[in-house]
Design an enzyme around this catalytic site. Structure first.
Site, PDB file in Angstrom:
ATOM      1  N   SER A   1     -20.109  -0.220  14.555  1.00 30.56           N
ATOM      2  CA  SER A   1     -19.884  -1.655  14.353  1.00 30.56           C
ATOM      3  C   SER A   1     -18.501  -1.975  14.910  1.00 30.56           C
ATOM      4  CB  SER A   1     -20.000  -2.024  12.877  1.00 30.56           C
ATOM      5  OG  SER A   1     -19.281  -1.134  12.064  1.00 30.56           O
TER       6      SER A   1
ATOM      7  N   LYS B   1     -16.597  -2.577  -7.536  1.00 31.74           N
ATOM      8  CA  LYS B   1     -17.157  -3.400  -6.437  1.00 31.74           C
ATOM      9  C   LYS B   1     -18.614  -3.014  -6.177  1.00 31.74           C
ATOM     10  CE  LYS B   1     -13.445  -2.615  -3.599  1.00 31.74           C
ATOM     11  NZ  LYS B   1     -12.409  -2.868  -2.567  1.00 31.74           N
TER      12      LYS B   1
ATOM     13  N   PHE C   1       2.232  -1.632  11.391  1.00 27.46           N
ATOM     14  CA  PHE C   1       0.998  -1.996  10.711  1.00 27.46           C
ATOM     15  C   PHE C   1       0.649  -0.951   9.647  1.00 27.46           C
ATOM     16  CE2 PHE C   1      -3.582  -3.374  11.491  1.00 27.46           C
ATOM     17  CZ  PHE C   1      -3.343  -4.656  11.037  1.00 27.46           C
TER      18      PHE C   1
ATOM     19  N   GLU D   1     -15.185  -4.628  14.915  1.00 26.52           N
ATOM     20  CA  GLU D   1     -14.494  -5.702  14.189  1.00 26.52           C
ATOM     21  C   GLU D   1     -13.598  -6.495  15.140  1.00 26.52           C
ATOM     22  OE1 GLU D   1     -12.820  -4.773  10.299  1.00 26.52           O
ATOM     23  OE2 GLU D   1     -11.003  -5.842  10.883  1.00 26.52           O
TER      24      GLU D   1
ATOM     25  N   GLN E   1     -10.319   1.734   5.100  1.00 23.81           N
ATOM     26  CA  GLN E   1      -9.082   1.460   5.840  1.00 23.81           C
ATOM     27  C   GLN E   1      -8.978   2.556   6.903  1.00 23.81           C
ATOM     28  OE1 GLN E   1      -6.921  -0.269   7.268  1.00 23.81           O
ATOM     29  NE2 GLN E   1      -5.979  -1.087   5.412  1.00 23.81           N
TER      30      GLN E   1
ATOM     31  N   HIS F   1     -16.035 -11.766   7.546  1.00 23.72           N
ATOM     32  CA  HIS F   1     -15.241 -11.274   6.420  1.00 23.72           C
ATOM     33  C   HIS F   1     -14.954 -12.491   5.553  1.00 23.72           C
ATOM     34  CE1 HIS F   1     -13.435  -7.465   8.485  1.00 23.72           C
ATOM     35  NE2 HIS F   1     -14.637  -7.729   8.950  1.00 23.72           N
TER      36      HIS F   1
ATOM     37  N   TYR G   1     -10.294   2.975   0.386  1.00 22.95           N
ATOM     38  CA  TYR G   1      -9.007   3.514   0.830  1.00 22.95           C
ATOM     39  C   TYR G   1      -8.891   5.021   0.574  1.00 22.95           C
ATOM     40  CZ  TYR G   1      -8.350  -1.426   0.989  1.00 22.95           C
ATOM     41  OH  TYR G   1      -8.528  -2.753   1.299  1.00 22.95           O
TER      42      TYR G   1
ATOM     43  N   HIS H   1     -16.810   2.350  12.326  1.00 23.79           N
ATOM     44  CA  HIS H   1     -16.472   0.921  12.396  1.00 23.79           C
ATOM     45  C   HIS H   1     -15.145   0.819  13.155  1.00 23.79           C
ATOM     46  CE1 HIS H   1     -16.266  -3.282  10.950  1.00 23.79           C
ATOM     47  NE2 HIS H   1     -14.978  -3.061  10.778  1.00 23.79           N
TER      48      HIS H   1
ATOM     49  N   ARG I   1     -10.499  -8.785  -1.016  1.00 21.28           N
ATOM     50  CA  ARG I   1      -9.527  -9.600  -1.735  1.00 21.28           C
ATOM     51  C   ARG I   1      -8.635 -10.340  -0.760  1.00 21.28           C
ATOM     52  NH1 ARG I   1      -4.272  -7.157  -4.443  1.00 21.28           N
ATOM     53  NH2 ARG I   1      -3.797  -7.138  -2.208  1.00 21.28           N
ATOM     54  N   GLY I   2      -8.215  -9.620   0.289  1.00 14.19           N
ATOM     55  CA  GLY I   2      -7.304 -10.211   1.271  1.00 14.19           C
ATOM     56  C   GLY I   2      -5.856  -9.984   0.899  1.00 14.19           C
ATOM     57  N   ASP I   3      -4.997 -10.254   1.829  1.00 15.70           N
ATOM     58  CA  ASP I   3      -3.546 -10.202   1.621  1.00 15.70           C
ATOM     59  C   ASP I   3      -3.011 -11.553   2.021  1.00 15.70           C
ATOM     60  OD1 ASP I   3      -3.228  -7.461   0.857  1.00 15.70           O
ATOM     61  OD2 ASP I   3      -3.668  -6.924   2.931  1.00 15.70           O
TER      62      ASP I   3
ATOM     63  N   ALA J   1      -6.665 -14.513   4.723  1.00 13.05           N
ATOM     64  CA  ALA J   1      -6.642 -14.960   3.329  1.00 13.05           C
ATOM     65  C   ALA J   1      -5.765 -16.206   3.218  1.00 13.05           C
ATOM     66  CB  ALA J   1      -6.111 -13.853   2.438  1.00 13.05           C
TER      67      ALA J   1
ATOM     68  N   HIS K   1      -5.111   2.637  -1.899  1.00 11.96           N
ATOM     69  CA  HIS K   1      -4.564   1.304  -1.600  1.00 11.96           C
ATOM     70  C   HIS K   1      -3.096   1.253  -2.044  1.00 11.96           C
ATOM     71  CE1 HIS K   1      -3.885  -3.065  -2.106  1.00 11.96           C
ATOM     72  NE2 HIS K   1      -4.647  -3.124  -1.042  1.00 11.96           N
TER      73      HIS K   1
HETATM   74  P1  FAD Z   1      -9.492  -5.026  -4.148  1.00 10.05           P
HETATM   75  O1  FAD Z   1     -10.683  -4.136  -4.137  1.00 10.05           O
HETATM   76  O2  FAD Z   1      -9.548  -6.240  -4.974  1.00 10.05           O
HETATM   77  O3  FAD Z   1      -8.250  -4.133  -4.532  1.00 10.05           O
HETATM   78  C1  FAD Z   1      -6.917  -4.596  -4.330  1.00 10.05           C
HETATM   79  C2  FAD Z   1      -5.963  -3.804  -5.220  1.00 10.05           C
HETATM   80  O4  FAD Z   1      -6.150  -4.182  -6.584  1.00 10.05           O
HETATM   81  C3  FAD Z   1      -6.165  -2.294  -5.180  1.00 10.05           C
HETATM   82  O5  FAD Z   1      -4.916  -1.679  -5.340  1.00 10.05           O
HETATM   83  C4  FAD Z   1      -7.053  -2.032  -6.405  1.00 10.05           C
HETATM   84  O6  FAD Z   1      -6.903  -0.706  -6.905  1.00 10.05           O
HETATM   85  C5  FAD Z   1      -6.510  -3.077  -7.371  1.00 10.05           C
HETATM   86  N1  FAD Z   1      -7.516  -3.574  -8.333  1.00 10.05           N
HETATM   87  C6  FAD Z   1      -8.803  -3.902  -8.086  1.00 10.05           C
HETATM   88  N2  FAD Z   1      -9.398  -4.342  -9.216  1.00 10.05           N
HETATM   89  C7  FAD Z   1      -8.455  -4.308 -10.191  1.00 10.05           C
HETATM   90  C8  FAD Z   1      -8.441  -4.651 -11.576  1.00 10.05           C
HETATM   91  N3  FAD Z   1      -9.534  -5.123 -12.184  1.00 10.05           N
HETATM   92  N4  FAD Z   1      -7.276  -4.494 -12.263  1.00 10.05           N
HETATM   93  C9  FAD Z   1      -6.159  -4.027 -11.662  1.00 10.05           C
HETATM   94  N5  FAD Z   1      -6.109  -3.687 -10.359  1.00 10.05           N
HETATM   95  C10 FAD Z   1      -7.244  -3.825  -9.629  1.00 10.05           C
HETATM   96  N6  FAD Z   1      -7.672  -8.658   4.827  1.00 10.05           N
HETATM   97  C11 FAD Z   1      -7.785  -9.963   5.165  1.00 10.05           C
HETATM   98  O7  FAD Z   1      -6.966 -10.777   4.718  1.00 10.05           O
HETATM   99  N7  FAD Z   1      -8.777 -10.404   5.995  1.00 10.05           N
HETATM  100  C12 FAD Z   1      -9.714  -9.559   6.499  1.00 10.05           C
HETATM  101  O8  FAD Z   1     -10.612  -9.980   7.228  1.00 10.05           O
HETATM  102  C13 FAD Z   1      -9.644  -8.168   6.148  1.00 10.05           C
HETATM  103  N8  FAD Z   1     -10.559  -7.272   6.596  1.00 10.05           N
HETATM  104  C14 FAD Z   1     -10.536  -5.983   6.120  1.00 10.05           C
HETATM  105  C15 FAD Z   1     -11.566  -5.111   6.474  1.00 10.05           C
HETATM  106  C16 FAD Z   1     -11.592  -3.802   5.976  1.00 10.05           C
HETATM  107  C17 FAD Z   1     -12.730  -2.899   6.343  1.00 10.05           C
HETATM  108  C18 FAD Z   1     -10.536  -3.352   5.113  1.00 10.05           C
HETATM  109  C19 FAD Z   1     -10.542  -1.947   4.551  1.00 10.05           C
HETATM  110  C20 FAD Z   1      -9.505  -4.201   4.790  1.00 10.05           C
HETATM  111  C21 FAD Z   1      -9.488  -5.527   5.280  1.00 10.05           C
HETATM  112  N9  FAD Z   1      -8.488  -6.437   4.916  1.00 10.05           N
HETATM  113  C22 FAD Z   1      -8.580  -7.753   5.285  1.00 10.05           C
HETATM  114  C23 FAD Z   1      -7.334  -5.998   4.131  1.00 10.05           C
HETATM  115  C24 FAD Z   1      -7.591  -6.125   2.628  1.00 10.05           C
HETATM  116  O9  FAD Z   1      -7.781  -7.473   2.293  1.00 10.05           O
HETATM  117  C25 FAD Z   1      -6.370  -5.555   1.906  1.00 10.05           C
HETATM  118  O10 FAD Z   1      -6.362  -4.166   2.047  1.00 10.05           O
HETATM  119  C26 FAD Z   1      -6.196  -5.982   0.479  1.00 10.05           C
HETATM  120  O11 FAD Z   1      -4.875  -5.616   0.079  1.00 10.05           O
HETATM  121  C27 FAD Z   1      -7.164  -5.343  -0.492  1.00 10.05           C
HETATM  122  O12 FAD Z   1      -8.417  -5.832  -0.337  1.00 10.05           O
HETATM  123  P2  FAD Z   1      -9.649  -5.203  -1.179  1.00 10.05           P
HETATM  124  O13 FAD Z   1     -10.816  -6.037  -0.905  1.00 10.05           O
HETATM  125  O14 FAD Z   1      -9.757  -3.754  -0.968  1.00 10.05           O
HETATM  126  O15 FAD Z   1      -9.100  -5.506  -2.664  1.00 10.05           O
END
Ligand code: FAD
Length: 273
Positions: free
Chosen positions: A5, A154, A205, A7, A165, A66, A134, A255, A96-98, A41, A138
């Site tokens: 795939s 999730k 990065f 991206e 990642q 995404h 991760y 990917h 979740r995004g950053d 995000a 993460h």
């Molecule tokens: P989550 O799964 O929500 O986790 C985020 C953090 O919170 C982790 O440290 C986790 O351990 C912690 N956490 C989760 N749940 C809880 C809870 N209930 N209580 C306490 N802590 C918790 N970013 C973008 O902005 N746009 C994109 O398009 C994008 N594409 C991506 C594609 C891929 C394949 C990957 C791997 C990452 C991408 N990212 C993107 C980056 C990603 O958004 C960041 O890595 C972000 O910091 C975490 O996203 P996540 O969905 O893994 O978050």
């Protein structure tokens, strides 16, 4: 060839659009199973992501937008989901995004697990949902164990698969998959692959997202200085070697984080053939 795939990020400027148009035929020739399009995000690519998704879907390429929840309201997420349903999308990458620096708005949903649950409540099982994971943990996680359990949340919320990642250490991936299987999670964990082109950019990065670049790679790249040809050649060898190991060890596909540049991804794929 393994299932791949690709991206992309949604091109915004005229230059980026033109370059993306030029690269698209090369990407299509790689015969990806699907493409995915990133989302800034906080809404920084609010209109660009759907526009790019529409363009790729019109070319017959199965495309996964995404969707990140940070900085967005439930209403905004609903509008996007409805738009993707209307475009005929069958996949979503839920994150979740950053937040871009300087942007303070948190959003209605805090974690990707809440977003996955929200998508399921909104559109049932229409979408195949991929989430991020991760192998090197993460950067904001309390520890590896906590991160693993948040990943499990999730899957429990309804995700069908995961994309990692990027990383350069295959052992970390295999270990992560083993731990995930130990929790009874059976979904495919597809390694995210970052082709190497601009090494200093990759270093910056990687510091932000917590990906480790092995010292032996850094030292060799630094020795090349501004010799981009040599950087690219070594980069392609290193990444293709990683892909070989991953596939031999049972990775279900690859990917590619293409950064919209066909050449670097192509160089890796050529070496896999
Ligand atoms: P989550 O799964 O929500 O986790 C985020 C953090 O919170 C982790 O440290 C986790 O351990 C912690 N956490 C989760 N749940 C809880 C809870 N209930 N209580 C306490 N802590 C918790 N970013 C973008 O902005 N746009 C994109 O398009 C994008 N594409 C991506 C594609 C891929 C394949 C990957 C791997 C990452 C991408 N990212 C993107 C980056 C990603 O958004 C960041 O890595 C972000 O910091 C975490 O996203 P996540 O969905 O893994 O978050």
């Amino acid at each position: 060839m393994p299932s791949i795939s690709l991206e992309f990020f949604p091109p915004k400027t005229a230059d980026q659009r033109a370059q993306f148009q030029r690269s698209l035929p090369r990407f299509m020739a790689m015969r990806p199973e699907y493409a995915s399009v990133t989302f800034g995000a906080g809404g920084s690519t609010l209109s660009y992501t759907p526009e790019t998704v529409k363009q790729l879907m019109a070319k017959g390429l199965d495309t996964a937008p995404h969707l990140s929840c940070m900085g967005g309201t439930r209403e905004e997420i609903t509008v996007l989901l409805d738009a993707y349903l209307a475009l005929g999308c069958r996949r979503i990458v839920a994150l979740r995004g950053d937040l871009p620096s300087g942007m303070a708005r948190a959003g209605d949903l805090r974690y990707a697990s809440e977003l996955v649950a929200f998508i399921r409540a909104h559109s049932g099982h229409h979408f195949r949902i991929e989430v991020g994971c991760y192998p090197e943990v993460h950067p904001q996680a309390k520890d590896a164990q906590a991160d693993l359990h948040h990943f499990q949340a999730k899957i429990d919320a309804g995700a069908n698969g995961a994309i990692t990642q990027y990383f350069f250490n295959a052992d970390g991936y295999f270990r992560f998959v083993e731990e995930v299987r130990g929790l009874g999670i059976e979904v495919p964990i597809v390694p995210g692959i970052m082709p190497i082109t601009n090494f200093s950019q990759l270093q910056r990065f990687s510091e932000q997202c917590g990906a480790e670049i092995p010292r032996w790679i850094t030292r060799r790249m630094q020795a090349f200085g501004a010799d981009t040809e040599s950087i690219r050649a070594l980069g392609a060898d290193v990444v293709a070697g990683l892909c070989h190991r991953l596939l031999e060890g049972g990775a279900p596909g690859l990917h590619f984080y293409t950064l919209n540049r066909a050449q670097a991804t192509q160089a890796v794929i050529d070496r896999l053939d």
